[in-house]
Design an enzyme around this catalytic site. Structure first.
Site, PDB file in Angstrom:
ATOM      1  N   ARG A 141       0.844  -1.192   0.000  1.00 51.19           N
ATOM      2  CA  ARG A 141       0.000   0.000   0.000  1.00 51.19           C
ATOM      3  C   ARG A 141       0.877   1.238   0.000  1.00 51.19           C
ATOM      4  NH1 ARG A 141       1.872   3.208   4.355  1.00 51.19           N
ATOM      5  NH2 ARG A 141       1.420   2.279   6.382  1.00 51.19           N
ATOM      6  N   GLU A 143      -6.450   7.177   8.316  1.00 54.42           N
ATOM      7  CA  GLU A 143      -5.289   7.903   8.854  1.00 54.42           C
ATOM      8  C   GLU A 143      -4.756   8.939   7.858  1.00 54.42           C
ATOM      9  OE1 GLU A 143      -2.384   5.500  10.922  1.00 54.42           O
ATOM     10  OE2 GLU A 143      -0.765   6.821  10.289  1.00 54.42           O
ATOM     11  N   ARG A 153      -5.347   5.572   1.273  1.00 56.66           N
ATOM     12  CA  ARG A 153      -4.447   4.429   1.395  1.00 56.66           C
ATOM     13  C   ARG A 153      -4.756   3.584   0.166  1.00 56.66           C
ATOM     14  NH1 ARG A 153      -2.073   3.315   6.510  1.00 56.66           N
ATOM     15  NH2 ARG A 153      -1.346   5.331   7.252  1.00 56.66           N
ATOM     16  N   ARG A 197       4.218   0.579   2.274  1.00 53.35           N
ATOM     17  CA  ARG A 197       4.388  -0.568   3.157  1.00 53.35           C
ATOM     18  C   ARG A 197       4.134  -1.807   2.317  1.00 53.35           C
ATOM     19  NH1 ARG A 197       1.161  -3.800   6.487  1.00 53.35           N
ATOM     20  NH2 ARG A 197       2.381  -4.662   8.195  1.00 53.35           N
TER      21      ARG A 197
HETATM   22  N1  ARG Z   1       0.929   6.470  16.820  1.00 54.26           N
HETATM   23  C1  ARG Z   1       1.248   5.105  17.015  1.00 54.26           C
HETATM   24  C2  ARG Z   1       2.537   5.038  17.819  1.00 54.26           C
HETATM   25  O1  ARG Z   1       3.183   6.035  17.943  1.00 54.26           O
HETATM   26  C3  ARG Z   1       1.380   4.352  15.700  1.00 54.26           C
HETATM   27  C4  ARG Z   1       2.533   4.726  14.844  1.00 54.26           C
HETATM   28  C5  ARG Z   1       2.751   3.986  13.549  1.00 54.26           C
HETATM   29  N2  ARG Z   1       1.561   3.491  12.967  1.00 54.26           N
HETATM   30  C6  ARG Z   1       0.727   4.150  12.199  1.00 54.26           C
HETATM   31  N3  ARG Z   1      -0.376   3.579  11.836  1.00 54.26           N
HETATM   32  N4  ARG Z   1       0.977   5.352  11.802  1.00 54.26           N
HETATM   33  O2  ARG Z   1       2.880   3.988  18.301  1.00 54.26           O
END
Ligand code: ARG
Length: 330
Positions: free
Chosen positions: A102, A201, A205, A256
């Site tokens: 992705r 997020e 994606r 990723r």
């Molecule tokens: N905010 C979370 C942490 O600091 C996830 C970080 C990485 N993952 C993500 N989906 N961005 O552990």
């Protein structure tokens, strides 16, 4: 947590006087980590300007996570794979259950999900849906808004690894889940080998996945789709940090590349995490981030996304998977 490691009183004092273009403050950047002390990183950007406005913090986090220093330049190489490497990169080992690659993308000039307004999120959703519904990359597909899907439809897609999970506490604290489910959704094609998450997020994606270990095939499908979408929607990007995502772990390629792989022996050993680390790979359970393994199946992916090209990400996964399988046999 990386943020607390780098934030001393003086830096906190300096940065707390600043505001990003969309009004994000230091406390907003840090909220997810503050409310979730088990965070690894603990910071999110509310818009593209955050990476400049709070650069004294983000640059240190970025260096610790990606090994990328402020004087480096990110380079893009999202190109077709050389014909002679395609066969090699399509792995056929039956222990590789599936492959998923992705990229994250945000749309230029729109605040990122942690700070976008309800109205802008809806405008963006409509704009993205129109473009996705016209795509002819791979098969034709359709965009489904979360607000028009039943709970059971959503649950089923999530359990089958197609849809994002609801109520992630890290995202919740970052402000990403405001007005849920309004403005979020998923696009997918008939066979679900090509999917797009909208307004989770990141604004986008973009996902390519299928059963087995055909890394090159999955990569090429993704590459063509991203190219087509990018021609219609300008992505947030800069030369130093590449594609700009809400989370600093996703900068650069925002790519990723992962497999679900069965490792009955290595999976039982304390060594798996260390071996993956030495191969520059991250290991997760099969229901995504912060989940457990099941039936000895692990989710393995590249850790570094910035200061590495798209093609190098693919090669990192390929080499890593081969090494893991050798180690498993040994
Ligand atoms: N905010 C979370 C942490 O600091 C996830 C970080 C990485 N993952 C993500 N989906 N961005 O552990």
């Amino acid at each position: 947590m990386l943020t607390t490691r780098f934030l001393n009183d003086q830096l906190r004092e300096t940065l707390s006087k600043r505001r990003s273009e969309n009004g994000f403050e230091l406390a907003d950047v840090l909220r997810s980590g503050t409310e979730n002390p088990d965070s690894n990183i603990g910071a999110y950007a509310g818009d593209a300007s955050c990476y400049e406005v709070f650069s004294e913090l983000f640059d240190q986090v970025i260096e610790a996570y990606h090994g990328y220093t402020p004087d480096q330049q990110h380079y893009e190489q999202f190109e077709p794979l050389a014909a002679d490497s395609v066969g090699k990169l399509n792995l056929a080992d039956p222990r590789i259950i599936s492959t998923r690659i992705r990229v994250g993308r945000n749309i230029k000039d729109y605040p990122f999900p942690p700070s976008i307004s309800h109205a802008s999120r809806l405008t963006l959703e409509a704009k993205i849906a129109t473009i996705l519904n016209q795509l002819t990359v791979d098969q034709k597909g359709r965009y489904y808004s979360l607000s028009q899907m039943s709970d059971s439809e959503q649950r089923e897609l999530t359990e089958q690894h197609y849809l994002f999970k609801k109520g992630d506490r890290f995202l919740e604290s970052a402000g990403v889940n405001r007005d849920w489910p309004s403005g979020r959704g998923i696009f997918y094609t008939a066979e679900k080998k090509f999917l797009v998450w909208v307004n989770e997020e990141d604004h986008l994606r973009i996902i390519s996945m299928q059963q087995g270990g055909a890394i090159a095939t999955v990569y090429e499908r993704l590459r063509q789709a991203v190219l087509t979408i990018g021609a219609e929607l300008p992505f947030a990007r800069n030369n130093r940090l590449g594609y700009l995502c809400s989370c600093p772990t996703n900068l650069g390629t925002a790519m990723r590349a992962s497999v679900h792989i069965k490792l009955p022996r290595l999976g039982q050993s304390e060594e798996l995490a260390n071996i993956c680390k030495s191969l520059n790979l991250s290991v997760r359970g099969i229901h995504g981030e912060h989940s457990e393994s099941k039936d000895d199946i692990w989710d393995i992916s590249n850790t570094q996304r910035l200061g590495i090209s798209e093609i190098e990400v693919i090669k990192t996964l390929f080499q890593g998977v081969k090494s893991l399988l050798q180690e498993e046999d040994r």
